[in-house]
Design a protein around this motif. Structure first.
Motif, PDB file in Angstrom:
ATOM      1  N   GLN A   1       0.824  16.690  84.844  1.00  0.00           N
ATOM      2  CA  GLN A   1       0.810  15.275  84.470  1.00  0.00           C
ATOM      3  C   GLN A   1       2.137  14.888  83.832  1.00  0.00           C
ATOM      4  O   GLN A   1       2.796  15.703  83.186  1.00  0.00           O
ATOM      5  CB  GLN A   1      -0.334  15.000  83.484  1.00  0.00           C
ATOM      6  CG  GLN A   1      -1.704  15.401  84.010  1.00  0.00           C
ATOM      7  CD  GLN A   1      -2.805  15.074  83.023  1.00  0.00           C
ATOM      8  OE1 GLN A   1      -2.868  13.974  82.478  1.00  0.00           O
ATOM      9  NE2 GLN A   1      -3.703  16.039  82.791  1.00  0.00           N
ATOM     10  N   HIS A   2       2.478  13.612  84.026  1.00  0.00           N
ATOM     11  CA  HIS A   2       3.680  13.082  83.379  1.00  0.00           C
ATOM     12  C   HIS A   2       3.504  11.578  83.211  1.00  0.00           C
ATOM     13  O   HIS A   2       2.765  10.949  83.976  1.00  0.00           O
ATOM     14  CB  HIS A   2       4.933  13.374  84.208  1.00  0.00           C
ATOM     15  CG  HIS A   2       6.198  13.191  83.438  1.00  0.00           C
ATOM     16  ND1 HIS A   2       7.186  12.310  83.805  1.00  0.00           N
ATOM     17  CD2 HIS A   2       6.632  13.784  82.306  1.00  0.00           C
ATOM     18  CE1 HIS A   2       8.183  12.371  82.940  1.00  0.00           C
ATOM     19  NE2 HIS A   2       7.871  13.252  82.015  1.00  0.00           N
ATOM     20  N   GLN A   3       4.142  11.009  82.202  1.00  0.00           N
ATOM     21  CA  GLN A   3       4.010   9.576  81.953  1.00  0.00           C
ATOM     22  C   GLN A   3       5.296   9.020  81.361  1.00  0.00           C
ATOM     23  O   GLN A   3       6.139   9.759  80.857  1.00  0.00           O
ATOM     24  CB  GLN A   3       2.839   9.300  81.000  1.00  0.00           C
ATOM     25  CG  GLN A   3       3.035   9.876  79.602  1.00  0.00           C
ATOM     26  CD  GLN A   3       1.817   9.669  78.722  1.00  0.00           C
ATOM     27  OE1 GLN A   3       0.684   9.619  79.207  1.00  0.00           O
ATOM     28  NE2 GLN A   3       2.025   9.546  77.421  1.00  0.00           N
ATOM     29  N   ALA A   4       5.432   7.705  81.449  1.00  0.00           N
ATOM     30  CA  ALA A   4       6.587   7.010  80.880  1.00  0.00           C
ATOM     31  C   ALA A   4       6.112   5.672  80.326  1.00  0.00           C
ATOM     32  O   ALA A   4       5.192   5.049  80.872  1.00  0.00           O
ATOM     33  CB  ALA A   4       7.674   6.808  81.925  1.00  0.00           C
ATOM     34  N   THR A   5       6.738   5.227  79.247  1.00  0.00           N
ATOM     35  CA  THR A   5       6.303   4.018  78.543  1.00  0.00           C
ATOM     36  C   THR A   5       7.438   3.017  78.424  1.00  0.00           C
ATOM     37  O   THR A   5       8.589   3.391  78.191  1.00  0.00           O
ATOM     38  CB  THR A   5       5.788   4.376  77.126  1.00  0.00           C
ATOM     39  OG1 THR A   5       4.682   5.276  77.239  1.00  0.00           O
ATOM     40  CG2 THR A   5       5.342   3.133  76.380  1.00  0.00           C
ATOM     41  N   ILE A   6       7.087   1.741  78.593  1.00  0.00           N
ATOM     42  CA  ILE A   6       8.038   0.650  78.420  1.00  0.00           C
ATOM     43  C   ILE A   6       7.425  -0.389  77.502  1.00  0.00           C
ATOM     44  O   ILE A   6       6.201  -0.597  77.511  1.00  0.00           O
ATOM     45  CB  ILE A   6       8.424   0.030  79.784  1.00  0.00           C
ATOM     46  CG1 ILE A   6       9.601  -0.930  79.624  1.00  0.00           C
ATOM     47  CG2 ILE A   6       7.242  -0.673  80.435  1.00  0.00           C
ATOM     48  CD1 ILE A   6      10.212  -1.348  80.950  1.00  0.00           C
ATOM     49  N   PHE A   7       8.257  -1.026  76.681  1.00  0.00           N
ATOM     50  CA  PHE A   7       7.760  -2.023  75.721  1.00  0.00           C
ATOM     51  C   PHE A   7       8.020  -3.426  76.258  1.00  0.00           C
ATOM     52  O   PHE A   7       9.137  -3.752  76.664  1.00  0.00           O
ATOM     53  CB  PHE A   7       8.449  -1.857  74.364  1.00  0.00           C
ATOM     54  CG  PHE A   7       7.837  -2.699  73.276  1.00  0.00           C
ATOM     55  CD1 PHE A   7       6.727  -2.249  72.581  1.00  0.00           C
ATOM     56  CD2 PHE A   7       8.370  -3.939  72.952  1.00  0.00           C
ATOM     57  CE1 PHE A   7       6.168  -3.023  71.577  1.00  0.00           C
ATOM     58  CE2 PHE A   7       7.815  -4.716  71.949  1.00  0.00           C
ATOM     59  CZ  PHE A   7       6.697  -4.254  71.262  1.00  0.00           C
ATOM     60  N   LEU A   8       6.972  -4.257  76.259  1.00  0.00           N
ATOM     61  CA  LEU A   8       7.079  -5.653  76.696  1.00  0.00           C
ATOM     62  C   LEU A   8       7.027  -6.563  75.480  1.00  0.00           C
ATOM     63  O   LEU A   8       6.091  -6.492  74.675  1.00  0.00           O
ATOM     64  CB  LEU A   8       5.941  -6.005  77.655  1.00  0.00           C
ATOM     65  CG  LEU A   8       5.822  -7.489  78.040  1.00  0.00           C
ATOM     66  CD1 LEU A   8       7.052  -7.948  78.812  1.00  0.00           C
ATOM     67  CD2 LEU A   8       4.557  -7.736  78.848  1.00  0.00           C
ATOM     68  N   GLN A   9       8.027  -7.432  75.376  1.00  0.00           N
ATOM     69  CA  GLN A   9       8.082  -8.409  74.291  1.00  0.00           C
ATOM     70  C   GLN A   9       7.988  -9.807  74.889  1.00  0.00           C
ATOM     71  O   GLN A   9       8.864 -10.233  75.631  1.00  0.00           O
ATOM     72  CB  GLN A   9       9.388  -8.273  73.504  1.00  0.00           C
ATOM     73  CG  GLN A   9       9.534  -9.244  72.352  1.00  0.00           C
ATOM     74  CD  GLN A   9       8.571  -8.952  71.214  1.00  0.00           C
ATOM     75  OE1 GLN A   9       8.533  -7.834  70.714  1.00  0.00           O
ATOM     76  NE2 GLN A   9       7.798  -9.939  70.808  1.00  0.00           N
ATOM     77  N   VAL A  10       6.889 -10.510  74.594  1.00  0.00           N
ATOM     78  CA  VAL A  10       6.694 -11.879  75.084  1.00  0.00           C
ATOM     79  C   VAL A  10       7.286 -12.841  74.061  1.00  0.00           C
ATOM     80  O   VAL A  10       6.953 -12.778  72.874  1.00  0.00           O
ATOM     81  CB  VAL A  10       5.200 -12.177  75.323  1.00  0.00           C
ATOM     82  CG1 VAL A  10       5.023 -13.591  75.881  1.00  0.00           C
ATOM     83  CG2 VAL A  10       4.604 -11.156  76.291  1.00  0.00           C
ATOM     84  N   VAL A  11       8.145 -13.763  74.518  1.00  0.00           N
ATOM     85  CA  VAL A  11       8.857 -14.663  73.614  1.00  0.00           C
ATOM     86  C   VAL A  11       8.706 -16.114  74.078  1.00  0.00           C
ATOM     87  O   VAL A  11       8.265 -16.379  75.200  1.00  0.00           O
ATOM     88  CB  VAL A  11      10.356 -14.293  73.554  1.00  0.00           C
ATOM     89  CG1 VAL A  11      10.544 -12.911  72.948  1.00  0.00           C
ATOM     90  CG2 VAL A  11      10.980 -14.340  74.955  1.00  0.00           C
ATOM     91  N   ASP A  12       9.077 -17.044  73.190  1.00  0.00           N
ATOM     92  CA  ASP A  12       9.052 -18.476  73.530  1.00  0.00           C
ATOM     93  C   ASP A  12      10.065 -18.808  74.606  1.00  0.00           C
ATOM     94  O   ASP A  12       9.785 -19.539  75.552  1.00  0.00           O
ATOM     95  CB  ASP A  12       9.343 -19.318  72.282  1.00  0.00           C
ATOM     96  CG  ASP A  12       8.096 -19.491  71.427  1.00  0.00           C
ATOM     97  OD1 ASP A  12       6.997 -19.594  71.992  1.00  0.00           O
ATOM     98  OD2 ASP A  12       8.220 -19.491  70.191  1.00  0.00           O
ATOM     99  N   LYS A  13      11.254 -18.272  74.446  1.00  0.00           N
ATOM    100  CA  LYS A  13      12.321 -18.488  75.418  1.00  0.00           C
ATOM    101  C   LYS A  13      13.314 -17.345  75.303  1.00  0.00           C
ATOM    102  O   LYS A  13      13.438 -16.701  74.251  1.00  0.00           O
ATOM    103  CB  LYS A  13      13.027 -19.829  75.197  1.00  0.00           C
ATOM    104  CG  LYS A  13      13.713 -19.947  73.844  1.00  0.00           C
ATOM    105  CD  LYS A  13      14.408 -21.292  73.717  1.00  0.00           C
ATOM    106  CE  LYS A  13      15.126 -21.403  72.362  1.00  0.00           C
ATOM    107  NZ  LYS A  13      15.847 -22.696  72.236  1.00  0.00           N
ATOM    108  N   LEU A  14      13.984 -17.104  76.394  1.00  0.00           N
ATOM    109  CA  LEU A  14      14.990 -16.057  76.387  1.00  0.00           C
ATOM    110  C   LEU A  14      16.254 -16.571  75.726  1.00  0.00           C
ATOM    111  O   LEU A  14      16.750 -17.654  76.060  1.00  0.00           O
ATOM    112  CB  LEU A  14      15.288 -15.596  77.819  1.00  0.00           C
ATOM    113  CG  LEU A  14      14.120 -14.930  78.562  1.00  0.00           C
ATOM    114  CD1 LEU A  14      14.534 -14.599  79.989  1.00  0.00           C
ATOM    115  CD2 LEU A  14      13.657 -13.672  77.843  1.00  0.00           C
ATOM    116  N   GLU A  15      16.765 -15.821  74.782  1.00  0.00           N
ATOM    117  CA  GLU A  15      17.979 -16.229  74.084  1.00  0.00           C
ATOM    118  C   GLU A  15      19.178 -16.102  75.004  1.00  0.00           C
ATOM    119  O   GLU A  15      19.325 -15.117  75.723  1.00  0.00           O
ATOM    120  CB  GLU A  15      18.191 -15.364  72.837  1.00  0.00           C
ATOM    121  CG  GLU A  15      17.089 -15.536  71.781  1.00  0.00           C
ATOM    122  CD  GLU A  15      17.373 -14.700  70.545  1.00  0.00           C
ATOM    123  OE1 GLU A  15      18.404 -14.006  70.556  1.00  0.00           O
ATOM    124  OE2 GLU A  15      16.570 -14.748  69.614  1.00  0.00           O
TER     125      GLU A  15
END
Length: 228
Positions: free
Chosen positions: A142-156
């Protein structure tokens, strides 16, 4: 004897290193999962985002199992799970806990893509998303990878002012250096031409003086000696 012992120990060390290499080689060629180089993805509230996931295995796969999970500070849930029969089959979903999610990847033509598309984002979607893969062909490795999602009002918007200033300064310095080199070359050319003209003038002036002196001398020689 110490020398004999040292010589006998060397083949043992080489043999041990070779055996260790044989054990490490399959691990180096084993199952790997990747979610790309970016550790964090930013997406605007109300839009959609593609969460990437690809896997690779030099041993191939059979009945490969995969899943996507969501994890935040106060929640954990499995988003979807499925299997892939072999390299010629598309992924087959067995579970999907969010209708906003679709599996966008394909394992045909060695793409090995298990990416998902998450639509209608809201701020509650901020968190860690993990792509997990298990390969029975590799003794259920087994193997896995993680990514973080940041939801924002608008992209700077990225402020490129400093970059533009640096580029302008560098461009100005380069232009100034080129201008100095051109001026130096022009001055050198002018000085060279001036020196050549001076030499020509000196040669011409020297020739005229010699001619005049010669004529005067001739005239002086033509005069008869004065009578006493």
């Amino acid at each position: 004897m110490p020398g004999a012992g040292g010589r006998s120990a060397a083949p043992v060390r080489w043999l041990g290193a070779g055996i260790l290499g044989l054990f490490l080689l399959p691990a180096a060629l084993a199952l790997e999962v990747s979610v790309g180089k970016a550790a964090t993805i930013y997406a605007v509230n109300g839009t959609e985002v593609l969460l990437p996931c690809t896997f690779s295995s030099c041993f191939g796969f059979h009945n490969l199992a995969f899943s996507w999970s969501y994890n935040s500070s106060d929640a954990f849930r499995v988003l979807l799970s499925g299997t892939v029969k072999n390299e010629k089959s598309d992924p087959r979903l067995h579970l999907r806990n969010d209708d906003r999610i679709t599996l966008e990847g394909s394992t045909k033509e060695k793409m090995n893509n298990l990416s998902i598309l998450l639509r209608d984002l809201d701020f509650g979607d901020t968190g860690r998303y993990t792509c997990h893969v298990r390969n029975p062909k590799e003794k259920d490795l087994q193997h896995q990878a993680t990514i973080f999602l940041q939801v924002v009002d608008k992209l700077e918007e990225v402020d490129n002012t400093l970059t533009l200033i640096i580029l302008s300064v560098v461009g100005g310095v380069v232009g100034l250096v080129v201008l100095i080199l051109l001026i130096k070359k022009l001055v050198t050319f002018i000085l060279k031409k001036t020196q050549e003209k001076k030499k020509e003038c000196l040669v011409s002036s020297s020739g005229n003086d010699n001619t005049e002196n010669g004529l005067q001398g001739s005239k002086a020689e033509e005069k008869a000696p004065s009578k006493a």
